[in-house]
Design an enzyme around this catalytic site. Structure first.
Site, mmCIF file in Angstrom:
data_model
loop_
_atom_site.group_PDB
_atom_site.id
_atom_site.type_symbol
_atom_site.label_atom_id
_atom_site.label_comp_id
_atom_site.label_asym_id
_atom_site.label_seq_id
_atom_site.Cartn_x
_atom_site.Cartn_y
_atom_site.Cartn_z
ATOM 1 N N CYS A 88 5.921 62.102 54.075
ATOM 2 C CA CYS A 88 5.324 63.436 54.153
ATOM 3 C C CYS A 88 5.889 64.404 53.114
ATOM 4 C CB CYS A 88 5.543 64.012 55.544
ATOM 5 S SG CYS A 88 7.276 64.062 56.013
HETATM 6 C C1 LIG Z 1 8.390 59.988 57.907
HETATM 7 S S1 LIG Z 1 9.351 58.546 57.756
HETATM 8 C C2 LIG Z 1 8.888 57.673 59.205
HETATM 9 C C3 LIG Z 1 9.827 57.825 60.348
HETATM 10 C C4 LIG Z 1 9.512 56.987 61.543
HETATM 11 N N1 LIG Z 1 8.147 57.139 61.993
HETATM 12 C C5 LIG Z 1 10.460 57.302 62.707
HETATM 13 O O1 LIG Z 1 9.979 57.698 63.770
HETATM 14 O O2 LIG Z 1 11.664 57.149 62.561
HETATM 15 C C6 LIG Z 1 8.542 57.707 56.461
HETATM 16 C C7 LIG Z 1 9.132 56.341 56.150
HETATM 17 O O3 LIG Z 1 8.321 55.727 55.139
HETATM 18 C C8 LIG Z 1 9.139 54.860 54.414
HETATM 19 N N2 LIG Z 1 8.439 54.526 53.163
HETATM 20 C C9 LIG Z 1 8.182 55.340 52.105
HETATM 21 N N3 LIG Z 1 7.514 54.656 51.153
HETATM 22 C C10 LIG Z 1 7.336 53.392 51.616
HETATM 23 C C11 LIG Z 1 6.727 52.239 51.078
HETATM 24 N N4 LIG Z 1 6.166 52.235 49.867
HETATM 25 N N5 LIG Z 1 6.709 51.119 51.821
HETATM 26 C C12 LIG Z 1 7.291 51.092 53.047
HETATM 27 N N6 LIG Z 1 7.893 52.164 53.597
HETATM 28 C C13 LIG Z 1 7.914 53.305 52.897
HETATM 29 C C14 LIG Z 1 10.430 55.648 54.239
HETATM 30 O O4 LIG Z 1 11.529 54.786 53.979
HETATM 31 C C15 LIG Z 1 10.534 56.374 55.594
HETATM 32 O O5 LIG Z 1 11.378 55.654 56.470
#
Ligand SMILES: C[S@@+](CC[C@H](N)C(=O)[O-])C[C@H]1O[C@@H](n2cnc3c(N)ncnc32)[C@H](O)[C@@H]1O
Length: 461
Positions: free
Chosen positions: A102
């Site tokens: 985000c």
């Molecule tokens: C907003 S956080 C999600 C948190 C999760 N829903 C929780 O409740 O703890 C977004 C996540 O997306 C992951 N992320 C970002 N880019 C990504 C990618 N290309 N592939 C996989 N994960 C990714 C980040 O590492 C991060 O942990």
């Protein structure tokens, strides 16, 4: 009790229809994308879902997830849709959940949509290629008006999902934090807004105060008169007491709180490092502001010299949060194991999380609807419309509203967009319940009137 539903939007034949057991059944299977350290998965598990796979590209987040939630998280770059989508489709989940990155929408970050905003489109691609019955997406409020979400929404609508889109305040969903987030719940074949009233009604009437977490953390306190001015005097009953000497003296009215007092946060306010010109000091009787990576930083001299006018106590003497505190305020359990990671990464994972109590409350509403234990609302202005447009007397209006509710019970809480599918499901339910002919036609008529009213609303008449 069995309800047969028709996924006409998907072109399935009646014989291929899903048989939904109302009231019980195996847990729904969920795949979580962008799972981070597992806040959302924990909440969905608590609600009764079975998490079968979780994806994140950050090794340390996956390690924490696996140690605390269960060993179903894998490291993967979700940008590789072509290789991961077939893998997810084979799992045949009932739901795909996730909070795509985000930062590109967040008020805390740059306000230009970039690569990370694209993951909102990627999330939709995974949902559309797997076609689970349900999906749930979380994001910052700002995502609502983004080009990325507009594209994602179009894809999801074209794939046959009805959408319930709203902003929820975590403080009304079991979390002591004013964290406002965009939540979108989708279900195949439904009308938009199908779960709105259920989620809104699940909110608590009052926001949860910080005391809900800190009260339990600190417990009761006793005063033990300190031997020197620079020693503390207040001790929690849950810690070993100081060496007993001549301690049996009442707390003097002039006692100045000491930073190590076990009730320090209670008497001094808590400091959450604010953005821009927001307030920094909060009392235990209100929810925290939204937790971010830097929330537990000490106040800078610029803030101390220029405090927010609404601070209840001076920032210089306020309690500074520990990582354990921010973790608890974000809904992680006290025994959550964050070990083995850089402290900065842990702060980020905590800030990223969907608080588990909020995810659990949302998950419960999805499960209640899946099991036919809740129905979409019959809004009051339907009754007003019947009175005005159909010139119905009040008793007839009340009967019509009751019959629409009854229809929705018979439909197992479904709010099917396709009229043919709805009619078929209703006739099946009539047969199942053995309803008398007269009752059937009353219910059919009331539901027809309800749909007519909805069409008027949509057309803006
Ligand atoms: C907003 S956080 C999600 C948190 C999760 N829903 C929780 O409740 O703890 C977004 C996540 O997306 C992951 N992320 C970002 N880019 C990504 C990618 N290309 N592939 C996989 N994960 C990714 C980040 O590492 C991060 O942990």
């Amino acid at each position: 009790m069995l309800l047969e539903t028709v996924g006409l939007d998907l072109g399935s034949s009646p014989t291929e229809q899903a048989k939904l057991e109302i009231g019980k059944g195996p847990p729904l299977r969920v795949v979580e994308l962008y799972a981070g350290a597992g806040g959302m998965s924990l909440g969905l598990q608590r609600a009764g879902f079975e998490v079968v796979r979780a994806y994140d590209h950050m090794q340390s987040a996956v390690d924490i997830y696996n140690r605390n939630v269960g060993y179903h998280a894998v490291v993967a770059d979700l940008g590789n849709v072509a290789s991961i989508a077939p893998e997810i489709a084979k799992l045949k989940p009932d739901m795909i959940a996730g909070g795509p990155p985000c930062q590109d929408f967040s008020p805390a970050g740059a306000r230009i949509e970039g690569e990370r905003a694209n993951h909102t489109r990627t999330f939709a691609l995974y949902v559309c290629s797997t076609a689970p019955e349900w999906f749930m997406m979380e994001n910052v409020q700002r995502a609502r008006n983004s080009a990325a979400w507009a594209d994602a929404r179009d894809m999801l609508k074209n794939a046959g999902y009805g959408l319930t889109q709203l902003v929820v305040n975590a403080a009304l969903y079991g979390v002591p934090q004013k964290r406002k987030r965009l939540i979108v719940v989708g279900r195949l074949g439904e009308r938009d807004g199908f779960l709105l009233a259920s989620i809104q009604q699940a909110a608590t009437p009052e926001p949860m105060p910080l005391r809900a977490v800190f009260g339990n953390l600190f417990g009761d306190h006793v005063y033990s008169h300190p031997r020197a001015l620079d020693r503390r005097g207040v001790w929690s009953v849950d810690e070993p007491s100081p060496t007993i000497r001549n301690a049996r003296r009442p707390q003097p009215a002039t006692y100045a709180p000491h930073r190590n007092d076990s009730n320090y946060s209670e008497v001094s306010g808590l400091y959450f490092r604010p953005f821009h010109d927001a307030r920094g000091v909060y009392t235990l009787d209100e929810p925290a502001p939204s937790i971010v990576r830097t929330s537990r930083e000490r106040p800078r001299s610029s803030y101390i010299d220029n405090p927010h006018p609404d601070d209840p106590t001076p920032a210089a003497t306020a309690y500074i949060l520990t990582q354990n505190d921010t973790s608890r305020i974000q809904g992680f359990p006290a025994d959550w194991d964050w070990s083995g990671c850089l402290s900065r990464d842990v702060d980020q994972m905590i800030a990223n999380a969907v608080p588990a109590p909020m995810a659990a409350m949302l998950g419960k509403e999805i499960l209640r609807r899946e099991r036919g234990e809740s129905q979409p609302d019959v809004p009051g202005n339907f009754g007003q419309w019947l009175t005005k447009e159909k010139r119905m007397p009040s008793q007839m209006v009340a009967n019509a509203k009751w019959r629409v509710k009854r229809a929705r019970q018979l439909l197992g809480g479904r709010d099917l967009r396709c009229l043919g599918a709805e009619a078929y499901a209703l006739e099946t339910a009539f047969e199942r319940e053995g309803l008398a002919k007269a009752k059937r036609s009353e219910i059919r008529r009331a539901l027809r009137q309800f749909r007519e009213w909805q069409e008027h609303l949509q057309a803006g008449i």
